[in-house]
Each structure stands twice: as C-alpha cells, then as structure tokens.
Design a protein around this motif. Structure first.
Motif, PDB file in Angstrom:
ATOM      1  N   THR A   1      80.537 -34.017   1.076  1.00  0.00           N
ATOM      2  CA  THR A   1      80.326 -34.735  -0.299  1.00  0.00           C
ATOM      3  C   THR A   1      81.812 -34.560  -0.911  1.00  0.00           C
ATOM      4  N   VAL A   2      82.078 -35.312  -1.894  1.00  0.00           N
ATOM      5  CA  VAL A   2      83.168 -35.367  -2.704  1.00  0.00           C
ATOM      6  C   VAL A   2      82.683 -34.748  -4.136  1.00  0.00           C
ATOM      7  N   ASP A   3      83.432 -33.752  -4.598  1.00  0.00           N
ATOM      8  CA  ASP A   3      83.014 -33.183  -5.911  1.00  0.00           C
ATOM      9  C   ASP A   3      84.229 -32.992  -6.653  1.00  0.00           C
ATOM     10  N   GLY A   4      84.635 -34.010  -7.384  1.00  0.00           N
ATOM     11  CA  GLY A   4      85.911 -33.806  -8.067  1.00  0.00           C
ATOM     12  C   GLY A   4      87.123 -33.738  -7.361  1.00  0.00           C
ATOM     13  N   ARG A   5      87.903 -32.666  -7.091  1.00  0.00           N
ATOM     14  CA  ARG A   5      88.861 -32.348  -6.522  1.00  0.00           C
ATOM     15  C   ARG A   5      88.550 -31.889  -5.068  1.00  0.00           C
ATOM     16  N   TRP A   6      87.478 -31.527  -4.687  1.00  0.00           N
ATOM     17  CA  TRP A   6      87.148 -30.884  -3.604  1.00  0.00           C
ATOM     18  C   TRP A   6      86.078 -31.819  -2.522  1.00  0.00           C
ATOM     19  N   ILE A   7      86.450 -31.741  -1.387  1.00  0.00           N
ATOM     20  CA  ILE A   7      85.524 -32.373  -0.369  1.00  0.00           C
ATOM     21  C   ILE A   7      84.969 -31.187   0.235  1.00  0.00           C
TER      22      ILE A   7
ATOM     23  N   ALA B   1      77.091 -22.803   6.264  1.00  0.00           N
ATOM     24  CA  ALA B   1      78.478 -22.480   6.966  1.00  0.00           C
ATOM     25  C   ALA B   1      79.093 -23.813   6.445  1.00  0.00           C
ATOM     26  N   GLY B   2      80.493 -23.872   6.309  1.00  0.00           N
ATOM     27  CA  GLY B   2      81.201 -25.101   5.798  1.00  0.00           C
ATOM     28  C   GLY B   2      82.467 -24.895   5.597  1.00  0.00           C
ATOM     29  N   ILE B   3      83.205 -25.963   5.298  1.00  0.00           N
ATOM     30  CA  ILE B   3      84.832 -26.050   4.960  1.00  0.00           C
ATOM     31  C   ILE B   3      84.708 -26.874   3.464  1.00  0.00           C
ATOM     32  N   ARG B   4      85.582 -26.427   2.745  1.00  0.00           N
ATOM     33  CA  ARG B   4      85.829 -27.023   1.597  1.00  0.00           C
ATOM     34  C   ARG B   4      87.469 -27.221   1.730  1.00  0.00           C
ATOM     35  N   PHE B   5      87.787 -28.503   1.059  1.00  0.00           N
ATOM     36  CA  PHE B   5      89.146 -29.019   0.984  1.00  0.00           C
ATOM     37  C   PHE B   5      89.409 -29.309  -0.317  1.00  0.00           C
ATOM     38  N   ASP B   6      90.584 -28.679  -0.897  1.00  0.00           N
ATOM     39  CA  ASP B   6      90.772 -28.697  -2.127  1.00  0.00           C
ATOM     40  C   ASP B   6      92.083 -29.869  -2.306  1.00  0.00           C
ATOM     41  N   ALA B   7      91.945 -31.042  -2.776  1.00  0.00           N
ATOM     42  CA  ALA B   7      92.991 -32.204  -2.791  1.00  0.00           C
ATOM     43  C   ALA B   7      93.956 -31.732  -3.724  1.00  0.00           C
ATOM     44  N   PHE B   8      93.529 -31.292  -4.764  1.00  0.00           N
ATOM     45  CA  PHE B   8      94.543 -30.811  -5.877  1.00  0.00           C
ATOM     46  C   PHE B   8      95.452 -29.791  -5.226  1.00  0.00           C
TER      47      PHE B   8
ATOM     48  N   TRP C   1      92.263 -24.844   2.027  1.00  0.00           N
ATOM     49  CA  TRP C   1      91.324 -25.272   2.841  1.00  0.00           C
ATOM     50  C   TRP C   1      90.369 -23.913   2.943  1.00  0.00           C
ATOM     51  N   THR C   2      89.355 -23.882   2.784  1.00  0.00           N
ATOM     52  CA  THR C   2      88.262 -22.737   3.207  1.00  0.00           C
ATOM     53  C   THR C   2      87.302 -22.833   3.984  1.00  0.00           C
ATOM     54  N   ILE C   3      87.063 -21.821   5.145  1.00  0.00           N
ATOM     55  CA  ILE C   3      86.260 -22.109   6.029  1.00  0.00           C
ATOM     56  C   ILE C   3      85.137 -20.846   5.801  1.00  0.00           C
ATOM     57  N   TRP C   4      84.136 -21.066   5.796  1.00  0.00           N
ATOM     58  CA  TRP C   4      82.891 -20.013   5.694  1.00  0.00           C
ATOM     59  C   TRP C   4      81.917 -20.156   6.327  1.00  0.00           C
ATOM     60  N   ALA C   5      80.927 -18.858   6.010  1.00  0.00           N
ATOM     61  CA  ALA C   5      79.720 -18.917   6.695  1.00  0.00           C
ATOM     62  C   ALA C   5      78.686 -17.660   6.056  1.00  0.00           C
ATOM     63  N   GLY C   6      77.669 -17.950   5.532  1.00  0.00           N
ATOM     64  CA  GLY C   6      76.945 -16.995   4.975  1.00  0.00           C
ATOM     65  C   GLY C   6      76.014 -17.470   4.006  1.00  0.00           C
ATOM     66  N   PRO C   7      75.561 -17.086   3.186  1.00  0.00           N
ATOM     67  CA  PRO C   7      74.457 -17.398   2.260  1.00  0.00           C
ATOM     68  C   PRO C   7      74.996 -18.602   1.495  1.00  0.00           C
ATOM     69  N   SER C   8      76.198 -18.672   0.824  1.00  0.00           N
ATOM     70  CA  SER C   8      76.803 -19.749   0.207  1.00  0.00           C
ATOM     71  C   SER C   8      78.307 -19.450   0.290  1.00  0.00           C
ATOM     72  N   MET C   9      79.010 -20.537  -0.207  1.00  0.00           N
ATOM     73  CA  MET C   9      80.430 -20.314  -0.186  1.00  0.00           C
ATOM     74  C   MET C   9      80.859 -19.368  -1.346  1.00  0.00           C
TER      75      MET C   9
END
Length: 164
Positions: free
Chosen positions: A56-62, A71-78, A90-98
């Motif tokens: 998903t794309v949310d503003g500056r983040w994918i 679990a997921g990965i977040r990319f901050d375009a800014f 880049w944030t790589i994570w796992a758990g209840p939420s980011m």
C-alpha cells in the motif's frame, strides 16, 4: 556508507542472513551518493511481491505486509531522497503491529538492495512458520522460533527479567 540496526529480539535467522550477506562480500553493491530509485525498491522487495504480500502507498510510505498483518517492511520515500537525514528509510518488523513490533531492523538509504532482498526473502519465507505462543511466551513473537539455536527463554525470562 550505509547502516542497519536491529533490536535485541531480532531472530537469529534474520541476523544470519545479514551476516551471510556481509561475509560473501555483497554489501558494497550500492554506489554512495546514488539516489534510491524505483528499480532499487523493486529489487529489494521482490521476494515480498513473489510471496503475494500486499503493498500500500500512504503518503511518503510504501508498506508491504503479510496476509496476517503481523510482519512487514516499510519504505520511506522522503528519507530515501534525503539520505543525510536521520530518518530511517527501511523498517523490517514482525509482531503485533509496526508501531509495537516484537522485533525490528532499520536501514538507511544506501543499504544495498541485494541485502534488503535477502532480508525480505527471509521474512517472507519464515512468516508462515510461526509457532503458536503459550501464555508464558506471550511477550515473544519470533519469526522462526523452532529453528532458532537460542532458546526463547534466553532473550528474557518472563519471571526474572533479562538474563545476562
């Protein structure tokens, strides 16, 4: 250069992937000063796309998340376009939420796409093998607890605090 930081609860297989990549000498495939491009992001997240993770794309983040959204990965375009900024790219994570991960790893803009792809692949492969948590282990959400060479209780004992 680039940097990557990981929390103390980052599972051994994720750290092994990082160390294997470094030992193989593949950690220098990003030219310093080069911008993060769409090609870089695509290469870094290809294992997630191949595994059918939603993005998903949310503003500056994918964001890429697994089907169970734990679990997921977040990319901050800014942050990627401002590599001298203290923001995490880049944030790589796992758990209840980011926002409340059981573990995470954060990487800078110049982190090699190959390393990020290896870490993405490890995350995508191992998220489906999560073990059911017992009440005494509720505080832990390891990605691959069964294959970890370190028992869960070595991270911290729920009754006695961190072990040293």
């Amino acid at each position: 250069m680039w940097h990557l930081t990981a929390t103390g609860t980052t599972p051994a297989p994720v750290l092994e992937t990082l160390l294997d990549h470094l030992a193989a000498g593949k950690a220098w495939d990003t030219t310093i000063g080069s911008p993060v491009t769409e090609k870089t992001v695509t290469a870094a997240t290809q294992p997630l796309t191949d595994a059918g993770w939603e993005h998903t794309v949310d503003g500056r983040w994918i964001r890429w998340t697994n089907p169970s959204r734990d679990a997921g990965i977040r990319f901050d375009a800014f942050a990627a376009q401002n590599p001298n900024s203290p923001l995490t790219t880049w944030t790589i994570w796992a758990g209840p939420s980011m926002d409340q991960p059981a573990w995470s790893a954060c990487a800078s803009a110049y982190t090699p796409a190959g390393l990020l792809a290896d870490l993405s692949g490890e995350l995508a492969q191992e998220c489906g093998t999560r073990q059911v948590r017992t009440p005494s282990a509720r505080r832990f959400v390891p990605v691959r607890a069964a294959a970890s060479p370190v028992p869960l209780r070595s991270y911290a004992s729920p009754h006695h605090g961190p072990q040293h």
